[in-house]
Scaffold this motif. Sequence first.
Motif, PDB file in Angstrom:
ATOM      1  N   TRP A   7     -88.253 -26.631  40.443  1.00 15.16           N
ATOM      2  CA  TRP A   7     -88.960 -26.092  39.283  1.00 15.16           C
ATOM      3  C   TRP A   7     -88.227 -26.520  38.015  1.00 15.16           C
ATOM      4  O   TRP A   7     -87.010 -26.412  37.919  1.00 15.16           O
ATOM      5  CB  TRP A   7     -89.035 -24.570  39.343  1.00 15.16           C
ATOM      6  N   GLU A  29     -89.857 -14.668  30.445  1.00  9.34           N
ATOM      7  CA  GLU A  29     -90.603 -15.411  31.452  1.00  9.34           C
ATOM      8  C   GLU A  29     -90.756 -16.859  30.970  1.00  9.34           C
ATOM      9  O   GLU A  29     -91.413 -17.117  29.957  1.00  9.34           O
ATOM     10  CB  GLU A  29     -91.981 -14.778  31.675  1.00  9.34           C
ATOM     11  N   TYR A  57     -95.800 -21.045  44.680  1.00  9.60           N
ATOM     12  CA  TYR A  57     -96.659 -20.869  43.503  1.00  9.60           C
ATOM     13  C   TYR A  57     -97.918 -20.079  43.835  1.00  9.60           C
ATOM     14  O   TYR A  57     -98.267 -19.109  43.149  1.00  9.60           O
ATOM     15  CB  TYR A  57     -97.034 -22.237  42.930  1.00  9.60           C
ATOM     16  N   PRO A 111     -92.176 -20.618  31.636  1.00  9.58           N
ATOM     17  CA  PRO A 111     -93.125 -21.403  32.445  1.00  9.58           C
ATOM     18  C   PRO A 111     -92.465 -22.656  33.033  1.00  9.58           C
ATOM     19  O   PRO A 111     -91.663 -23.316  32.358  1.00  9.58           O
ATOM     20  CB  PRO A 111     -94.224 -21.792  31.458  1.00  9.58           C
ATOM     21  N   HIS A 112     -92.827 -22.977  34.282  1.00 12.20           N
ATOM     22  CA  HIS A 112     -92.253 -24.133  34.980  1.00 12.20           C
ATOM     23  C   HIS A 112     -93.348 -24.974  35.640  1.00 12.20           C
ATOM     24  O   HIS A 112     -94.460 -24.489  35.897  1.00 12.20           O
ATOM     25  CB  HIS A 112     -91.265 -23.688  36.072  1.00 12.20           C
ATOM     26  N   TYR A 113     -93.018 -26.218  35.924  1.00 10.12           N
ATOM     27  CA  TYR A 113     -93.839 -27.121  36.730  1.00 10.12           C
ATOM     28  C   TYR A 113     -92.967 -27.649  37.865  1.00 10.12           C
ATOM     29  O   TYR A 113     -91.739 -27.476  37.861  1.00 10.12           O
ATOM     30  CB  TYR A 113     -94.380 -28.282  35.888  1.00 10.12           C
ATOM     31  N   LYS A 128    -101.716 -20.923  33.790  1.00  4.07           N
ATOM     32  CA  LYS A 128    -100.905 -20.009  34.592  1.00  4.07           C
ATOM     33  C   LYS A 128     -99.781 -20.721  35.349  1.00  4.07           C
ATOM     34  O   LYS A 128     -99.764 -20.747  36.585  1.00  4.07           O
ATOM     35  CB  LYS A 128    -101.783 -19.218  35.565  1.00  4.07           C
ATOM     36  N   PRO A 129     -98.845 -21.326  34.618  1.00  9.38           N
ATOM     37  CA  PRO A 129     -97.720 -21.998  35.286  1.00  9.38           C
ATOM     38  C   PRO A 129     -96.827 -21.005  36.012  1.00  9.38           C
ATOM     39  O   PRO A 129     -96.877 -19.793  35.754  1.00  9.38           O
ATOM     40  CB  PRO A 129     -96.974 -22.661  34.127  1.00  9.38           C
ATOM     41  N   TYR A 130     -96.023 -21.495  36.913  1.00 12.61           N
ATOM     42  CA  TYR A 130     -95.056 -20.690  37.640  1.00 12.61           C
ATOM     43  C   TYR A 130     -93.985 -20.219  36.652  1.00 12.61           C
ATOM     44  O   TYR A 130     -93.427 -21.028  35.904  1.00 12.61           O
ATOM     45  CB  TYR A 130     -94.417 -21.533  38.742  1.00 12.61           C
ATOM     46  N   CYS A 131     -93.707 -18.919  36.621  1.00 19.11           N
ATOM     47  CA  CYS A 131     -92.755 -18.377  35.649  1.00 19.11           C
ATOM     48  C   CYS A 131     -91.497 -17.844  36.339  1.00 19.11           C
ATOM     49  O   CYS A 131     -91.587 -17.139  37.349  1.00 19.11           O
ATOM     50  CB  CYS A 131     -93.400 -17.263  34.822  1.00 19.11           C
ATOM     51  N   HIS A 148     -99.264 -25.090  30.005  1.00 17.69           N
ATOM     52  CA  HIS A 148     -99.080 -23.735  29.473  1.00 17.69           C
ATOM     53  C   HIS A 148    -100.304 -22.845  29.691  1.00 17.69           C
ATOM     54  O   HIS A 148    -100.166 -21.656  29.994  1.00 17.69           O
ATOM     55  CB  HIS A 148     -98.768 -23.795  27.981  1.00 17.69           C
ATOM     56  N   LYS A 170    -105.725 -20.942  37.855  1.00 18.07           N
ATOM     57  CA  LYS A 170    -104.447 -21.599  38.139  1.00 18.07           C
ATOM     58  C   LYS A 170    -104.624 -23.107  38.345  1.00 18.07           C
ATOM     59  O   LYS A 170    -105.574 -23.542  39.004  1.00 18.07           O
ATOM     60  CB  LYS A 170    -103.832 -21.042  39.425  1.00 18.07           C
TER      61      LYS A 170
END
Length: 573
Positions: A35, A228, A69, A230-232, A218-221, A215, A80
């Motif tokens: 991530w 919080e 995720y 946000p991640h990819y 609903k990115p993985y947070c 953004h 998502k």
Amino acid sequence: MEEKETRLLLDTFRLKQIGFEKNENLKYETTYGSWKPVDSHIGEEYIDHEKIEEIENNLKSVEDLIEEYFSIDPQNHLEKILFIIADFGKGKSVFMKTYAAKLAQKYAEEKEGFFPIYFNLRNFKQYLNTDHLGVINDYLLTEYGININSDKFRNKKYVFLIDSLDESGELNQASIQAVISSVKQIQNLNRELYRTNRLIITSRPFSDGLKEVIHIHKPYCLKEEEREIPHYISLYGFKKDQFNNWLYDTLKKKAPHEKSKLVDFVDQIYKDIQSQKKTDIYQQLLENGTLQVSELRRPIFAYMIYQLILNNIDFLSVGKIGIYLSFLNLLTKEAKHINDPHYKISLQEEFEFRNLLHATAALWMYERHNGNQGSLKKADLCRLLDGESKYDKNKSDKEILQDYANKGATDIQFLSHSYFGENNNTLHFQHQSFAEILLAEYYLKIFIKFALDENPDVDEARARLSLGKPTEQTIMFLKSLLQLLRETAIPDPTPEVIEKRKLLFPFLSSIAISKNNFLFSPAMHYDWYRNCHFTPSSTEYPRETLENWYMDQEKINKILDLSKKIIESPNFF
């Protein structure tokens, strides 16, 4: 299962074959990643090779990250989108295709679970995507006659694997949002009953609009300092042991093409394979300075190295750009008559083919700039090959292709080899980096040709360079080529410099040959190339030509002067 469903699953299952040639079926290595924060720099990061083991031990398989995720709010995936980002050659498409094939096999066996739909956004504009279910629905209707909104198909659990956002057209925020909007419409299948379908998109990093679309979907947070973040998913590429294992397992299945007089490096590798000893090629390349950690992580480099070893090419001292040039020189040499084992290509033909590839790369860039995903029609390549003026303007694509078929169409057969994939008389580069290195050569060719002209036309040079916005990788390749060119332009060459000159010899020779060449340099032809003495059966570049090299500091200065004039020119293209 009905016939249409079976055909789709079978085509998806076939995606697992890895390789650029039809008879290749290369080994798949598990894809790992981690991530990464969306608001950090998206792209290649520096990794200290002293910390490689620690970093690689903390990686997770991308399949596990996907489950991580979608386990968040598992009953509602409507808004998502999971983004998987990595720059060139890290294995994005191989992962997506292999993952799709794995899911297809599982569904075919169990008749339940996730049903995979793989779609490459390189083909985005081939489909109308005008209804409320967007481009994916139109793709399924067009290619398989499947109405995904029918009772038979609507109630499945889908994973939509959408590849190559960066190849979908223009890379600006408005265009990217339009593509994402069309892809997202597939989630309108039944927003009340079917809310758990998954949507995954891969892309290279790009600057205009990528962070914004991540953004808002609903990115993985992850919680960092009470916030919080946000991640990819960032793909890592090959771990050190994967690089070595893949090369070892791949090479032991295939003997070198030239079994006699193997260069020392290649000879030692095959001796180790015969004695079942695994060579640490990764460490050798790192310690020798041939490649850095960032390159060794890329499966595309492992593939190139595999091909160079197989063809007994000594590449240890040439570095990253040398590996690319060696690989392109190899493919240019072998491609045209790939199905004729008795045909021996001449060096003259090899250089003519390079001109054709440069022109094709320029056309690819132009088409990308115009939103056509870099797809190339065979008929347009025929026009490019012989010049538009030779063709009746009213002739259809079909008539032009027939003209070429009557001539044997050998040049188009050449273009359909390892560089290119083909679909209904439309070609695309098998890997974007092939196009990018050729485009870098094309740009350098412009600088050299016009710098050497007696009266350089600065405005025409600028116009020739203005094909669209090149990628970061293309500019990186161009800088490396310029550096290599400067390193060869010295009066008393060492053996190492001679090897570097060999790398550039096909490229420079292509500039001095008029066939297939819109950037022919008479100066280079008459002052240098026509003095090259080799027979039609020659396989070695003339030693005297390598020693009496055309490029010197005076000509390098001419390139610098032209570059300065182009930058300072008041005209804008």
